[in-house]
Motif scaffolding. Structure first.
Motif, PDB file in Angstrom:
ATOM      1  N   ASP A  10     -37.348 -39.470  12.474  1.00  0.00           N
ATOM      2  CA  ASP A  10     -36.886 -40.498  11.539  1.00  0.00           C
ATOM      3  C   ASP A  10     -36.176 -39.894  10.324  1.00  0.00           C
ATOM      4  O   ASP A  10     -36.393 -40.325   9.192  1.00  0.00           O
ATOM      5  N   GLY A  11     -35.348 -38.886  10.583  1.00  0.00           N
ATOM      6  CA  GLY A  11     -34.556 -38.300   9.511  1.00  0.00           C
ATOM      7  C   GLY A  11     -35.293 -37.319   8.620  1.00  0.00           C
ATOM      8  O   GLY A  11     -34.766 -36.892   7.602  1.00  0.00           O
ATOM      9  N   GLU A  12     -36.532 -36.964   8.975  1.00  0.00           N
ATOM     10  CA  GLU A  12     -37.312 -36.027   8.156  1.00  0.00           C
ATOM     11  C   GLU A  12     -37.666 -34.789   8.963  1.00  0.00           C
ATOM     12  O   GLU A  12     -38.141 -34.916  10.098  1.00  0.00           O
ATOM     13  N   TRP A  13     -37.467 -33.621   8.348  1.00  0.00           N
ATOM     14  CA  TRP A  13     -37.984 -32.387   8.957  1.00  0.00           C
ATOM     15  C   TRP A  13     -39.390 -32.194   8.402  1.00  0.00           C
ATOM     16  O   TRP A  13     -39.562 -31.985   7.202  1.00  0.00           O
ATOM     17  N   ALA A  14     -40.395 -32.291   9.259  1.00  0.00           N
ATOM     18  CA  ALA A  14     -41.787 -32.208   8.786  1.00  0.00           C
ATOM     19  C   ALA A  14     -42.610 -31.390   9.778  1.00  0.00           C
ATOM     20  O   ALA A  14     -42.265 -31.318  10.963  1.00  0.00           O
ATOM     21  N   PRO A  15     -43.693 -30.784   9.316  1.00  0.00           N
ATOM     22  CA  PRO A  15     -44.533 -30.010  10.240  1.00  0.00           C
ATOM     23  C   PRO A  15     -45.134 -30.918  11.316  1.00  0.00           C
ATOM     24  O   PRO A  15     -45.197 -32.137  11.144  1.00  0.00           O
ATOM     25  N   ALA A  16     -45.585 -30.311  12.399  1.00  0.00           N
ATOM     26  CA  ALA A  16     -46.287 -31.076  13.426  1.00  0.00           C
ATOM     27  C   ALA A  16     -47.518 -31.713  12.797  1.00  0.00           C
ATOM     28  O   ALA A  16     -48.074 -31.187  11.832  1.00  0.00           O
ATOM     29  N   GLY A  17     -47.942 -32.847  13.358  1.00  0.00           N
ATOM     30  CA  GLY A  17     -49.073 -33.592  12.803  1.00  0.00           C
ATOM     31  C   GLY A  17     -50.279 -32.709  12.549  1.00  0.00           C
ATOM     32  O   GLY A  17     -50.912 -32.804  11.490  1.00  0.00           O
ATOM     33  N   ASP A  18     -50.579 -31.830  13.495  1.00  0.00           N
ATOM     34  CA  ASP A  18     -51.755 -30.972  13.313  1.00  0.00           C
ATOM     35  C   ASP A  18     -51.391 -29.578  12.785  1.00  0.00           C
ATOM     36  O   ASP A  18     -52.214 -28.681  12.779  1.00  0.00           O
ATOM     37  N   GLY A  19     -50.144 -29.422  12.339  1.00  0.00           N
ATOM     38  CA  GLY A  19     -49.725 -28.173  11.691  1.00  0.00           C
ATOM     39  C   GLY A  19     -49.531 -26.986  12.623  1.00  0.00           C
ATOM     40  O   GLY A  19     -49.271 -25.873  12.171  1.00  0.00           O
ATOM     41  N   GLU A  20     -49.621 -27.198  13.933  1.00  0.00           N
ATOM     42  CA  GLU A  20     -49.505 -26.089  14.883  1.00  0.00           C
ATOM     43  C   GLU A  20     -48.064 -25.574  14.985  1.00  0.00           C
ATOM     44  O   GLU A  20     -47.109 -26.338  14.806  1.00  0.00           O
ATOM     45  N   THR A  21     -47.950 -24.283  15.289  1.00  0.00           N
ATOM     46  CA  THR A  21     -46.634 -23.698  15.558  1.00  0.00           C
ATOM     47  C   THR A  21     -46.732 -22.776  16.777  1.00  0.00           C
ATOM     48  O   THR A  21     -47.826 -22.454  17.227  1.00  0.00           O
ATOM     49  N   PHE A  22     -45.584 -22.392  17.304  1.00  0.00           N
ATOM     50  CA  PHE A  22     -45.558 -21.356  18.345  1.00  0.00           C
ATOM     51  C   PHE A  22     -44.382 -20.420  18.092  1.00  0.00           C
ATOM     52  O   PHE A  22     -43.411 -20.795  17.426  1.00  0.00           O
ATOM     53  N   ALA A  23     -44.508 -19.199  18.628  1.00  0.00           N
ATOM     54  CA  ALA A  23     -43.487 -18.182  18.385  1.00  0.00           C
ATOM     55  C   ALA A  23     -42.597 -18.024  19.605  1.00  0.00           C
ATOM     56  O   ALA A  23     -43.050 -18.148  20.737  1.00  0.00           O
ATOM     57  N   VAL A  24     -41.311 -17.758  19.368  1.00  0.00           N
ATOM     58  CA  VAL A  24     -40.400 -17.404  20.460  1.00  0.00           C
ATOM     59  C   VAL A  24     -40.005 -15.944  20.266  1.00  0.00           C
ATOM     60  O   VAL A  24     -39.553 -15.545  19.199  1.00  0.00           O
ATOM     61  N   GLU A  25     -40.210 -15.157  21.314  1.00  0.00           N
ATOM     62  CA  GLU A  25     -39.936 -13.723  21.230  1.00  0.00           C
ATOM     63  C   GLU A  25     -38.562 -13.395  21.808  1.00  0.00           C
ATOM     64  O   GLU A  25     -37.988 -14.184  22.562  1.00  0.00           O
ATOM     65  N   ASN A  26     -38.062 -12.250  21.443  1.00  0.00           N
ATOM     66  CA  ASN A  26     -36.805 -11.739  21.999  1.00  0.00           C
ATOM     67  C   ASN A  26     -37.100 -11.174  23.393  1.00  0.00           C
ATOM     68  O   ASN A  26     -37.849 -10.208  23.508  1.00  0.00           O
ATOM     69  N   PRO A  27     -36.513 -11.744  24.453  1.00  0.00           N
ATOM     70  CA  PRO A  27     -36.843 -11.275  25.803  1.00  0.00           C
ATOM     71  C   PRO A  27     -36.357  -9.849  26.094  1.00  0.00           C
ATOM     72  O   PRO A  27     -36.802  -9.230  27.051  1.00  0.00           O
ATOM     73  N   ALA A  28     -35.455  -9.347  25.237  1.00  0.00           N
ATOM     74  CA  ALA A  28     -34.985  -7.964  25.414  1.00  0.00           C
ATOM     75  C   ALA A  28     -35.890  -6.976  24.668  1.00  0.00           C
ATOM     76  O   ALA A  28     -35.837  -5.771  24.903  1.00  0.00           O
ATOM     77  N   ASP A  29     -36.707  -7.510  23.753  1.00  0.00           N
ATOM     78  CA  ASP A  29     -37.626  -6.659  22.982  1.00  0.00           C
ATOM     79  C   ASP A  29     -38.744  -7.547  22.451  1.00  0.00           C
ATOM     80  O   ASP A  29     -38.649  -8.132  21.374  1.00  0.00           O
TER      81      ASP A  29
END
Ligand code: NAP
Ligand code: MG
Length: 483
Positions: A10-29
C-alpha cells in the motif's frame, strides 16, 4: 538503493509483520552476503492482496494512456539504472554480466512495449445485429493479480507479468523467488518512482509455502500467473482454479535440438553449445537434448565436447563465459544427475565436476557436461536437470529424430539444425512444443510474440508476452446498445 529489508505494501516500505529477514549470498563467493530481505509471512501476504483489491477500481478507472505513461516512465528509470541493475542481477543470481545486461535491457523494452500497448486497450465494434442496435466488445481488467516468479530470469519474468497486468488496469501482489529478489525489488521501486499510485503493486518476498500460497489462493485474487517448476506449478494451478480465478502456470522443459544429416556441423555445435551451456544451463528453454543423425554423430560429438571444454568458468562479475549455479541445492541436483547418467550407462564425455579449489572454493561452480550414448529410457533424457548438462542421442533417420524429440513429458522449445527446407517445415509441423526454431538455439525469445509450452511445460491456458500477455489479464464484455 532500496532498503531491501522492507516489504512494499500500500505504498509503504515497512518491515515484515514479525520483523524477520533473510540473507541472499553471492553464488560465486558464498562468504559474501549481497543483501538482506524482509521475510514476509502469511499475514503480510494477505495485507498485500487486500491493498491491491482496495486500489483496483481507481487504477482501472485511470485512463489507459495515463497507465501507459507510468510504464514508460518506469522503463526510463530502469534504463538510467541499467548498469547497476545488471550488476545486482549478476551478484545475486550468478549469470555473467554479458548475460545479465540483455535481460535488463529486455525488461526496459518490455515496459516501453506495454506502455504503447496500453493505448490499444479496447475491443471491437460489429455491425448492427438488427434495428438500431450496435454491438461492441470492451476489454476489462480481471482485478487483482497474484504473481509468483522464479529466480533464473529474476527481472525479465516479473516484468513480463507486471507490465501487461498494469497496462490493462489490474493491480498486483508479487512474490519474487527467494534466491534473487533484488532486481524485482528495484523494479517495484522504479514503478513507485514513476508515480504508480499506492496499492497498485505490492511486493512481498518470503517463502513459497507461506507468501506464495496466499497470493495464489486468496479469495480476493482474480488472476494467478506463475512461472517455475512443474511440481509447484501444477499445485498452484489446481488450487487457483478450484474457485473462479483465471490461472496460468509456465513450467519446465527438456528441450531438444535435432541435428540432421544435412546440417552444417560447426553451426550445429555453436547452436547447441549456446543453448545448452548459456546461463549455466539454468533456462527453462535450455537445450538439454541433442538428437543427432548417425552420419554426423561423431563429428558433432567431437565438436560439442571441444566447445564445452573451451568454456571459461568464473564469477559472473568478471564476465567469463559461464558463471556458477545459483545455489547449493541447484549445484547438488546437477551433480546428482551426473551420477545418475553414469549409473544408467551413458558415457560422460566431459565435465560434470564441481570446481572447488582456489578461487572457486566458495562458489557453486560446475564444469559443463556432455553425455553420449543416451537412450530414451534414461532419466537424464527424460527429466529436467536445470544445469549445464547435455544428453546426446544417436538416430538413424529424420523420422526417428522427430519421434525421439517428441518422446518427452515436456514441450517448451525445440530446434532443428538443417539445410533441408522440407525437413525444416516437417519439423515445424510435427514438433510437440510451444516454440519451434530452425537453425537457432532453443533459448532466446522475442518479447512481442507469444511464449508458452505444451504438455507438462505449461497449463496451456494462455500464452505470455506480446498480445497474449494482454489477453491473459483481460476479460471481454459484449455490449448491445439499442439507440
Ligand atoms: P520453483 O522452485 O517452482 O519456484 C518458483 C516460485 O514459486 C518461487 O518464487 C517459489 O518461492 C514459489 N513457490 C514455491 N512453493 C510454492 C507454493 N507452494 N505456492 C506458491 N508459490 C511457491 O522454481 P524455481 O526453482 O524458482 O525456477 C526454476 C524452474 O522454473 C525450472 O523448472 C524452470 O524450467 C522453470 N521456468 C520456467 C519458465 C517458463 O516460462 N516456462 C521460465 C523460467 C523458469 P521460493 O523461491 O521462495 O521457493
Ligand atoms: Mg526450485
Amino acid at each position: 538503493m532500496t532498503d531491501t529489508t522492507r516489504l512494499y505494501i500500500d505504498g509503504e516500505w515497512a518491515p515484515a509483520g514479525d520483523g524477520e529477514t533473510f540473507a541472499v549470498e553471492n553464488p560465486a563467493d558464498t562468504t559474501e552476503t549481497v543483501n538482506e530481505y524482509a521475510r514476509g509471512g502469511t499475514e503480510d501476504a494477505k495485507r498485500a492482496v487486500e491493498a491491491a483489491a482496495a486500489a483496483q477500481a481507481d487504477w482501472a478507472d485511470t485512463p489507459a494512456p495515463d497507465r501507459g505513461t507510468v510504464l514508460r516512465e518506469t522503463g526510463k528509470i530502469l534504463e538510467d539504472r541499467k548498469e547497476e541493475l545488471t550488476e545486482l542481477l549478476t551478484h545475486e543470481e550468478g549469470k555473467t554480466l554479458s548475460e545479465a545486461a540483455p535481460e535488463v535491457q529486455r525488461t526496459i523494452d518490455i515496459f516501453y512495449y506495454y506502455a504503447e500497448k496500453a493505448f490499444d486497450d479496447d475491443g471491437t465494434r460489429k455491425g448492427a445485429s438488427g434495428g438500431r442496435t450496435s454491438v461492441y466488445t470492451k476489454l476489462e481488467p480481471l482485478g487483482v493479480a497474484g504473481l509468483v516468479t522464479p529466480w533464473n530470469y529474476p527481472i525479465a519474468i516479473p516484468a513480463w507479468k507486471i507490465a501487461p497486468a498494469l497496462a490493462t488496469g489490474n493491480t498486483i501482489a508479487l512474490k519474487p523467488a527467494s534466491n534473487a529478489p533484488g532486481v524485482a525489488a528495484e523494479t517495484v521501486r522504479a514503478l513507485e518512482d514513476a508515480g504508480l499510485p499506492d496499492g497498485v503493486i505490492n511486493f512481498v518476498p518470503g517463502s513459497g509455502s507461506e507468501v506464495g500460497e496466499v497470493l495464489t489462493s486468496h479469495d480476493a485474487v482474480d488472476a494467478v500467473s506463475f512461472t517455475g517448476s512443474a511440481e509447484v506449478g501444477h499445485h498452484v494451478y489446481q488450487q487457483a482454479t478450484e474457485g473462479t480465478k483465471r490461472a496460468q502456470a509456465e513450467m519446465g522443459g527438456k528441450n531438444p535440438a535435432i541435428i540432421t544429416d544435412s546440417a552444417d556441423v560447426d553451426e550445429a555445435v555453436d547452436t547447441v553449445g549456446a543453448g545448452a551451456f548459456g546461463v549455466t544451463g539454468q533456462a527453462c528453454t535450455a537445450n538439454s537434448r541433442a538428437i543427432v543423425h548417425t552420419d554426423v554423430y561423431d563429428e558433432f560429438l567431437d565438436g560439442i565436447v571441444e566447445y564445452a571444454e573451451s568454456i571459461e568458468i568464473g564469477p559472473g562479475l568478471e564476465d567469463p563465459d559461464m558463471g556458477p549455479h545459483v545455489s547449493q541445492g541447484e549445484l547438488d541436483s546437477t551433480l546428482e544427475y551426473v551420477d545418475v547418467g553414469v549409473e544408467e550407462g551413458a558415457t560422460l564425455e566431459t565435465g560434470g565436476e564441481r570446481l572447488d579449489d582456489g578461487a572457486y572454493a566458495d562458489g557453486y561452480f560446475v564444469t559443463p557436461a556432455v553425455f553420449s550414448d543416451v537412450s530414451r529410457d534414461m532419466r537424464i533424457f527424460q527429466e529436467e536437470i536445470f544445469g549445464p548438462v547435455l544428453a546426446v542421442t544417436e538416430v538413424e533417420s529424420f523420422d526417428e529424430a522427430v519421434d525421439v524429440a517428441n518422446d518427452s513429458q515436456f514441450g517448451l522449445s525445440a530446434s532443428v539444425v538443417t539445410d533441408d527446407l522440407a525437413e525444416a517445415h516437417e519439423f515445424v509441423d510435427r514438433s510437440e512444443s510451444g516454440v519451434v526454431k530452425v537453425n537457432e538455439k532453443t533459448t532466446g525469445l522475442g518479447l512481442h510474440v507469444p511464449f508458452g509450452g505444451v504438455k507438462n511445460s505449461s497449463t496451456n491456458t494462455h500464452r505470455e508476452q506480446g498480445d497474449a500477455g494482454l489477453d491473459f489479464f483481460t476479460q471481454t464484455k459484449t455490449v448491445y446498445l439499442n439507440h
